[in-house]
Design an enzyme around this catalytic site. Structure first.
Site, PDB file in Angstrom:
ATOM      1  N   HIS A  23       4.890  64.014  78.643  1.00 28.16           N
ATOM      2  CA  HIS A  23       3.822  63.082  79.016  1.00 28.16           C
ATOM      3  C   HIS A  23       4.077  61.739  78.375  1.00 28.16           C
ATOM      4  O   HIS A  23       4.592  61.657  77.257  1.00 28.16           O
ATOM      5  CB  HIS A  23       2.448  63.617  78.617  1.00 28.16           C
ATOM      6  CG  HIS A  23       2.351  64.090  77.208  1.00 28.16           C
ATOM      7  ND1 HIS A  23       2.879  65.300  76.792  1.00 28.16           N
ATOM      8  CD2 HIS A  23       1.807  63.520  76.101  1.00 28.16           C
ATOM      9  CE1 HIS A  23       2.650  65.454  75.503  1.00 28.16           C
ATOM     10  NE2 HIS A  23       2.021  64.384  75.051  1.00 28.16           N
ATOM     11  N   ASN A  58       6.143  61.220  72.541  1.00 32.64           N
ATOM     12  CA  ASN A  58       6.453  62.006  71.352  1.00 32.64           C
ATOM     13  C   ASN A  58       7.386  63.138  71.780  1.00 32.64           C
ATOM     14  O   ASN A  58       7.009  63.966  72.625  1.00 32.64           O
ATOM     15  CB  ASN A  58       5.163  62.563  70.741  1.00 32.64           C
ATOM     16  CG  ASN A  58       4.256  61.459  70.217  1.00 32.64           C
ATOM     17  OD1 ASN A  58       4.727  60.463  69.680  1.00 32.64           O
ATOM     18  ND2 ASN A  58       2.954  61.630  70.385  1.00 32.64           N
ATOM     19  N   GLN A 116       4.725  65.602  68.872  1.00 31.83           N
ATOM     20  CA  GLN A 116       4.393  66.258  70.142  1.00 31.83           C
ATOM     21  C   GLN A 116       3.601  67.532  69.879  1.00 31.83           C
ATOM     22  O   GLN A 116       4.008  68.364  69.057  1.00 31.83           O
ATOM     23  CB  GLN A 116       5.669  66.574  70.934  1.00 31.83           C
ATOM     24  CG  GLN A 116       5.368  67.116  72.325  1.00 31.83           C
ATOM     25  CD  GLN A 116       6.623  67.300  73.182  1.00 31.83           C
ATOM     26  OE1 GLN A 116       7.746  67.113  72.714  1.00 31.83           O
ATOM     27  NE2 GLN A 116       6.417  67.677  74.435  1.00 31.83           N
ATOM     28  N   SER A 117       2.479  67.675  70.567  1.00 36.26           N
ATOM     29  CA  SER A 117       1.650  68.870  70.402  1.00 36.26           C
ATOM     30  C   SER A 117       1.463  69.630  71.709  1.00 36.26           C
ATOM     31  O   SER A 117       1.098  70.808  71.689  1.00 36.26           O
ATOM     32  CB  SER A 117       0.278  68.498  69.827  1.00 36.26           C
ATOM     33  OG  SER A 117      -0.405  67.608  70.684  1.00 36.26           O
ATOM     34  N   VAL A 118       1.681  68.969  72.834  1.00 30.73           N
ATOM     35  CA  VAL A 118       1.618  69.643  74.134  1.00 30.73           C
ATOM     36  C   VAL A 118       3.023  69.562  74.732  1.00 30.73           C
ATOM     37  O   VAL A 118       3.558  68.466  74.941  1.00 30.73           O
ATOM     38  CB  VAL A 118       0.583  68.984  75.069  1.00 30.73           C
ATOM     39  CG1 VAL A 118       0.590  69.679  76.428  1.00 30.73           C
ATOM     40  CG2 VAL A 118      -0.817  69.042  74.449  1.00 30.73           C
ATOM     41  N   HIS A 143       2.115  58.561  76.899  1.00 30.45           N
ATOM     42  CA  HIS A 143       0.826  58.012  76.486  1.00 30.45           C
ATOM     43  C   HIS A 143       0.789  56.547  76.919  1.00 30.45           C
ATOM     44  O   HIS A 143       1.704  55.777  76.590  1.00 30.45           O
ATOM     45  CB  HIS A 143       0.683  58.049  74.961  1.00 30.45           C
ATOM     46  CG  HIS A 143       0.635  59.411  74.347  1.00 30.45           C
ATOM     47  ND1 HIS A 143      -0.550  60.009  73.922  1.00 30.45           N
ATOM     48  CD2 HIS A 143       1.611  60.311  74.060  1.00 30.45           C
ATOM     49  CE1 HIS A 143      -0.288  61.194  73.405  1.00 30.45           C
ATOM     50  NE2 HIS A 143       1.017  61.403  73.468  1.00 30.45           N
ATOM     51  N   ASP A 145      -6.957  60.778  77.907  1.00 25.11           N
ATOM     52  CA  ASP A 145      -6.751  61.626  76.733  1.00 25.11           C
ATOM     53  C   ASP A 145      -8.111  62.045  76.183  1.00 25.11           C
ATOM     54  O   ASP A 145      -9.035  61.231  76.075  1.00 25.11           O
ATOM     55  CB  ASP A 145      -5.944  60.864  75.671  1.00 25.11           C
ATOM     56  CG  ASP A 145      -5.372  61.796  74.615  1.00 25.11           C
ATOM     57  OD1 ASP A 145      -4.137  61.951  74.562  1.00 25.11           O
ATOM     58  OD2 ASP A 145      -6.169  62.375  73.835  1.00 25.11           O
TER      59      ASP A 145
END
Ligand code: AMP
Length: 113
Positions: A99, A86, A93-95, A101, A30
């Site tokens: 995914h 997320n 969640q931003s992307v 983490h 990250d």
């Protein structure tokens, strides 16, 4: 459709520190780590978010869950790591490419913020 940020990383169009890859997934560090080890495990096949998964994604999701502990172990944290997904903007969640983490290397609090 335009590629997600993570597809560009998978396709080597954007730089990232890739720590693991196989035919189904790619893992990289990250860019803004929240722990000494903070790795994102991403399926090659784009999926916007976990709640979009279909029964046909069962093997892929299982593969991600089996792969994450191996990556944590390779980092030296096989016995103590946290997995976070997320799902949706309101959950952080931003992307919008699924995914996991993988966080490790410090004490973890509960509940997460
Ligand atoms: P989320 O907020 O759950 O969607 O997580 C997205 C994660 O992607 C965040 O932890 C970001 O720090 C990380 N991130 C964003 N851009 C990059 C990048 N270019 N390389 C690596 N990680 C990134």
């Amino acid at each position: 459709m335009s590629k997600t940020l993570f597809e560009k990383i998978i396709d080597r169009e954007l730089p990232a520190t890739i720590v693991y890859e196989d035919e189904l997934c790619v893992a990289f560090r990250d860019i803004n780590p929240g722990a000494p080890t903070h790795i994102l495990l991403v399926p090659r096949q784009p999926m916007v978010k976990l709640s979009d998964a279909e029964p046909s994604d069962q093997a892929l999701l299982g593969h991600l869950m089996l792969t994450a502990p191996k990556i944590a172990a390779a980092e030296g944290y096989g016995d103590a790591f946290r997995l976070v997904v997320n799902n949706g903007a309101a959950a952080g969640q931003s992307v919008f490419h699924l995914h996991l983490h993988i966080l490790a290397g410090r004490p973890m609090k509960w509940p997460p913020g």
